[in-house]
Design an enzyme around this catalytic site. Structure first.
Site, PDB file in Angstrom:
ATOM      1  CB  CYS A 105      -7.462  -1.010   5.781  1.00 52.94           C
ATOM      2  SG  CYS A 105      -6.872  -1.204   4.085  1.00 52.94           S
ATOM      3  CB  CYS A 163      -0.919  -0.009   1.221  1.00 54.14           C
ATOM      4  SG  CYS A 163      -2.020   1.422   1.323  1.00 54.14           S
TER       5      CYS A 163
END
Length: 366
Positions: free
Chosen positions: A211, A113
């Site tokens: 997440c 990410c």
């Protein structure tokens, strides 16, 4: 006044970063990276990036409540705020996550990410709005180094919160564009500062999960994302003897001790996952230890390194780094020899090399 685009997640770290950057004289623009698709996304936005309406309440990978917290903090500080739809980028991370687990490796989506989104797409957006810098709430430090043209990446001041490990893949060319406002603070000190500044997220708990898997059920995620997989197979010891059965090798990680489904007289650990045969190999702690490893796709953050080099290496987040010697064995490949065996070396995880508190670089464990 220099402009900075700040990635705002709705947590205390990025919220406090916004206040600190303002205090330092920056023109701050807040950006919330939404990962899930929403019916309220516009077709186009700044530079063609779709903007998500503030009224969207679909639960995505980053929750609507987090976006609302980030927006309220931005409003209280009177800074511009954008919630942008980065679902394509997050889909890429989900694909990587699933591919790695189904190949018997242990992925690190936070590192990817950072590479693809937070220090890739974030900088793209910053350039589109005329910003000079990008910033995040990571606990890490970029410090000037004598004789070098760019800062070096160093551990955050708070050893319990240091996030330099997940930043090894960042491109060094961006280091003079990146700001880590909270890297020089202890977490307790930062919460106190945020409370005094009236920041609403000052006491918000830290997020602990991936997440896009808020319930930490990786197996359920893989089943929903890729459909049922033929991953059930045998539990075997290191001699190849069958000691049990398992329902899916994706449910195991290297170094795992609990939840093996088989009882032994003394502790046993997952020492290897064989996706090809669907076998999960169980062994003793001694069999789990590794004196060396190889890694590829190396990214070095210090120029003109000489090999072999000595330092310490970290094999996972919150692992105590082990003293080692690093050898180049190819254009994009290294071998790391440890002074003492390291336990839980997992193919697919990041290997990060340090010189004291400075990140020299790293790669991906083979």
């Amino acid at each position: 006044m220099p402009r900075v685009v700040l990635a705002m997640s709705g947590g205390v770290d990025s919220s406090a970063s916004a206040w600190l950057l303002q205090e330092q004289g920056y023109d701050v623009v807040g950006l919330f990276m939404r990962s899930g698709a929403t019916d309220d996304a516009c077709e186009t936005g700044i530079g063609g990036i779709p903007i998500v309406s503030a009224k969207a309440h679909k639960q995505g990978c980053c929750s609507a409540s987090d976006a609302a917290d980030a927006r309220r903090v931005a409003d209280s500080l009177d800074i511009p705020f954008h919630a942008l739809n980065f679902s394509n980028g997050f889909d890429q991370i989900k694909e990587y996550f699933a591919d790695e687990y189904l190949a018997g490796r242990t992925p690190n989506p936070c590192v990817m990410c950072n590479i693809w989104l937070k220090f890739g797409k974030l900088w793209d957006f910053a350039q589109q709005v005329g910003a000079d810098h990008i910033a995040t709430g990571h606990y890490a430090q970029l410090l000037p180094v004598e004789g070098e043209d760019r800062p070096g990446l160093f551990r955050g001041l708070d050893p319990g919160k240091d996030q330099s490990y997940v930043l090894f893949g960042t491109q060094r060319d961006l280091f003079d564009k990146i700001l880590f406002p909270v890297g020089g603070y202890q977490k307790s000190e930062l919460r106190e500062l945020a409370a005094k500044a009236g920041i609403r997220t000052a006491n918000k708990p830290d997020s602990q999960e991936i997440c896009f898997i808020p319930d930490n059920d990786y197996s359920r995620f893989l089943n929903d994302f890729r459909g049922p997989q033929e991953t059930a197979g045998e539990l075997v010891d290191t001699a190849g003897n069958v000691v049990g059965q398992h329902e899916g090798y994706q449910n195991f990680t290297i170094g795992q001790r609990r939840g093996l489904g088989v009882a032994f007289g003394d502790p046993r650990f997952v020492v290897r996952i064989e996706a090809e045969t669907r076998r999960v190999v169980i062994g003793t702690k001694e069999e789990l230890g590794r004196d060396s490893l190889e890694a590829n796709r190396v990214n070095w953050l210090k120029p003109d390194l000489k090999f072999p080099l000595t330092g310490t290496a970290q094999i996972r987040y919150q692992h105590t780094p082990g003293k080692c010697t690093v050898h180049e064995i190819g254009d994009d490949r290294i071998r790391v020899d440890f002074d003492e065996p390291q336990f839980g070396v997992a193919p697919g995880q990041a290997l990060v090399v340090y010189d004291d508190d400075r990140v020299l670089g790293g790669g991906w464990i083979l």
